[in-house]
Design a protein around this motif. Structure first.
Motif, PDB file in Angstrom:
ATOM      1  N   THR A  20      26.232  46.103  36.982  1.00 21.70           N
ATOM      2  CA  THR A  20      26.205  45.276  35.680  1.00 21.70           C
ATOM      3  C   THR A  20      27.484  44.533  35.327  1.00 21.70           C
ATOM      4  N   VAL A  21      27.316  43.166  35.281  1.00 19.94           N
ATOM      5  CA  VAL A  21      28.662  42.401  34.689  1.00 19.94           C
ATOM      6  C   VAL A  21      28.575  42.575  33.166  1.00 19.94           C
ATOM      7  N   GLU A  22      29.486  42.952  32.822  1.00 18.89           N
ATOM      8  CA  GLU A  22      29.756  42.738  31.183  1.00 18.89           C
ATOM      9  C   GLU A  22      30.356  41.521  30.695  1.00 18.89           C
ATOM     10  N   ASN A  23      31.206  40.884  31.342  1.00 15.84           N
ATOM     11  CA  ASN A  23      31.994  39.700  30.966  1.00 15.84           C
ATOM     12  C   ASN A  23      32.733  39.132  32.091  1.00 15.84           C
ATOM     13  N   LEU A  24      33.277  38.085  32.233  1.00 16.89           N
ATOM     14  CA  LEU A  24      34.153  37.551  33.253  1.00 16.89           C
ATOM     15  C   LEU A  24      35.001  36.545  32.654  1.00 16.89           C
ATOM     16  N   GLY A  25      36.095  36.312  33.470  1.00 18.45           N
ATOM     17  CA  GLY A  25      37.116  35.405  33.018  1.00 18.45           C
ATOM     18  C   GLY A  25      37.232  34.283  34.313  1.00 18.45           C
ATOM     19  N   TYR A  26      37.676  33.102  34.148  1.00 18.42           N
ATOM     20  CA  TYR A  26      38.055  32.349  35.213  1.00 18.42           C
ATOM     21  C   TYR A  26      39.492  31.834  34.952  1.00 18.42           C
ATOM     22  N   GLU A  27      40.344  31.813  35.995  1.00 17.59           N
ATOM     23  CA  GLU A  27      41.814  31.275  35.999  1.00 17.59           C
ATOM     24  C   GLU A  27      41.694  30.345  37.228  1.00 17.59           C
ATOM     25  N   ALA A  28      42.670  29.225  36.921  1.00 18.31           N
ATOM     26  CA  ALA A  28      42.924  28.071  37.742  1.00 18.31           C
ATOM     27  C   ALA A  28      44.334  28.107  38.165  1.00 18.31           C
ATOM     28  N   HIS A  29      44.668  27.409  39.124  1.00 17.80           N
ATOM     29  CA  HIS A  29      45.935  27.112  39.653  1.00 17.80           C
ATOM     30  C   HIS A  29      46.399  25.845  38.982  1.00 17.80           C
TER      31      HIS A  29
ATOM     32  N   VAL B 185      38.530  24.552  45.793  1.00 17.56           N
ATOM     33  CA  VAL B 185      39.204  24.302  44.291  1.00 17.56           C
ATOM     34  C   VAL B 185      39.767  25.666  43.997  1.00 17.56           C
ATOM     35  N   PRO B 186      41.103  25.591  43.669  1.00 14.53           N
ATOM     36  CA  PRO B 186      41.469  26.946  43.176  1.00 14.53           C
ATOM     37  C   PRO B 186      41.377  27.478  41.751  1.00 14.53           C
ATOM     38  N   ILE B 187      40.031  28.112  41.703  1.00 16.16           N
ATOM     39  CA  ILE B 187      39.564  28.491  40.560  1.00 16.16           C
ATOM     40  C   ILE B 187      39.169  30.156  40.794  1.00 16.16           C
ATOM     41  N   TRP B 188      39.731  31.074  40.110  1.00 13.22           N
ATOM     42  CA  TRP B 188      39.141  32.505  40.579  1.00 13.22           C
ATOM     43  C   TRP B 188      38.479  33.186  39.568  1.00 13.22           C
ATOM     44  N   LYS B 189      37.537  34.039  39.934  1.00 11.72           N
ATOM     45  CA  LYS B 189      36.755  34.661  38.656  1.00 11.72           C
ATOM     46  C   LYS B 189      37.256  36.291  38.772  1.00 11.72           C
ATOM     47  N   HIS B 190      37.199  36.605  37.574  1.00 12.11           N
ATOM     48  CA  HIS B 190      37.662  38.014  37.312  1.00 12.11           C
ATOM     49  C   HIS B 190      36.374  38.846  36.685  1.00 12.11           C
ATOM     50  N   GLN B 191      35.619  39.396  37.180  1.00 10.92           N
ATOM     51  CA  GLN B 191      34.508  40.188  36.679  1.00 10.92           C
ATOM     52  C   GLN B 191      34.557  41.575  36.250  1.00 10.92           C
ATOM     53  N   MET B 192      34.241  42.006  35.189  1.00  9.55           N
ATOM     54  CA  MET B 192      34.361  43.179  34.681  1.00  9.55           C
ATOM     55  C   MET B 192      32.944  43.737  34.461  1.00  9.55           C
ATOM     56  N   PHE B 193      32.780  45.032  35.199  1.00  8.11           N
ATOM     57  CA  PHE B 193      31.500  45.682  35.347  1.00  8.11           C
ATOM     58  C   PHE B 193      31.243  46.765  34.230  1.00  8.11           C
ATOM     59  N   GLY B 194      30.225  46.975  34.237  1.00  2.00           N
ATOM     60  CA  GLY B 194      29.671  48.114  33.121  1.00  2.00           C
ATOM     61  C   GLY B 194      30.384  49.567  33.233  1.00  2.00           C
ATOM     62  N   ASP B 195      30.639  49.816  34.583  1.00  8.54           N
ATOM     63  CA  ASP B 195      31.314  50.978  34.883  1.00  8.54           C
ATOM     64  C   ASP B 195      32.598  51.231  34.750  1.00  8.54           C
ATOM     65  N   GLY B 196      33.310  50.090  34.289  1.00 10.16           N
ATOM     66  CA  GLY B 196      34.767  50.174  33.766  1.00 10.16           C
ATOM     67  C   GLY B 196      35.690  49.394  35.217  1.00 10.16           C
ATOM     68  N   THR B 197      35.053  49.341  36.074  1.00 10.51           N
ATOM     69  CA  THR B 197      35.798  48.733  37.267  1.00 10.51           C
ATOM     70  C   THR B 197      35.959  47.091  37.142  1.00 10.51           C
ATOM     71  N   SER B 198      36.680  46.373  37.755  1.00 13.87           N
ATOM     72  CA  SER B 198      36.531  44.956  37.932  1.00 13.87           C
ATOM     73  C   SER B 198      36.961  44.483  39.207  1.00 13.87           C
ATOM     74  N   GLU B 199      36.682  43.208  39.499  1.00 11.23           N
ATOM     75  CA  GLU B 199      36.848  42.438  40.819  1.00 11.23           C
ATOM     76  C   GLU B 199      37.391  41.116  40.579  1.00 11.23           C
ATOM     77  N   TRP B 200      38.063  40.814  41.558  1.00  9.64           N
ATOM     78  CA  TRP B 200      38.545  39.219  41.483  1.00  9.64           C
ATOM     79  C   TRP B 200      37.786  38.542  42.692  1.00  9.64           C
ATOM     80  N   VAL B 201      37.127  37.381  42.432  1.00  6.92           N
ATOM     81  CA  VAL B 201      36.263  36.854  43.490  1.00  6.92           C
ATOM     82  C   VAL B 201      36.965  35.461  43.566  1.00  6.92           C
ATOM     83  N   GLY B 202      37.455  35.160  44.977  1.00  2.40           N
ATOM     84  CA  GLY B 202      37.881  33.817  45.290  1.00  2.40           C
ATOM     85  C   GLY B 202      39.295  33.635  45.318  1.00  2.40           C
ATOM     86  N   SER B 203      39.805  34.736  44.951  1.00  2.00           N
ATOM     87  CA  SER B 203      41.501  34.573  44.682  1.00  2.00           C
ATOM     88  C   SER B 203      41.999  34.737  46.170  1.00  2.00           C
ATOM     89  N   PRO B 204      43.352  34.171  46.506  1.00  2.00           N
ATOM     90  CA  PRO B 204      43.992  34.082  47.564  1.00  2.00           C
ATOM     91  C   PRO B 204      44.234  35.315  48.140  1.00  2.00           C
TER      92      PRO B 204
END
Length: 140
Positions: A46-55, A121-140
């Protein structure tokens, strides 16, 4: 007139209408649009929310990708906007569009634009999950 009509990386909500208007062209027989939204589940979590960051080079890289698509596929116009910052479930994360004389060219260009954008394109997604964990997607 430049075929790359709209490119941007923004912290404000995206407008599908703006992107479609940007690729409108009298010579276009087809327009293809891809809308990427924030979903509530990823990899069975379950994804609670996420954020995108860019270079800082993000807009230059986005232009490079769009120029490569325009050089490879005959299009009337291209547009791509991506959101950065905090997003909620259902928010628009990315909108890309391509117009071309024929539908096959519009589909091909739109698919290539979103695929190359996500891959290069250097844009990275940081997903926050319902279980309290998180994950970066697409980061170098």
């Amino acid at each position: 007139m430049d075929v790359i009509r709209l490119l941007g990386v923004r912290e404000v909500p995206l407008s599908v209408d703006e992107v479609i208007a940007a690729v409108a062209d009298r010579g276009a027989g087809g327009t293809c649009v891809f809308i990427g939204t924030v979903r509530d589940v990823d990899q069975d979590r379950t994804v609670e929310n996420l954020g995108y960051e860019a270079h800082p080079s993000v807009e230059q890289e986005l232009r490079r990708v769009a120029e490569a698509v325009a050089a490879e596929v005959p299009v009337q116009a291209l547009a791509a906007v991506h959101r950065v910052g905090a997003l909620g479930i259902g928010d628009l994360a990315v909108v890309v569009a391509a117009s071309a004389a024929h539908r096959d060219q519009a589909f091909t260009a739109c698919r290539k634009l979103i695929d190359d954008l996500k891959r290069e394109v250097p844009i990275w997604k940081h997903q926050m999950f319902g279980d309290g964990t998180s994950e970066w997607v697409g980061s170098p």
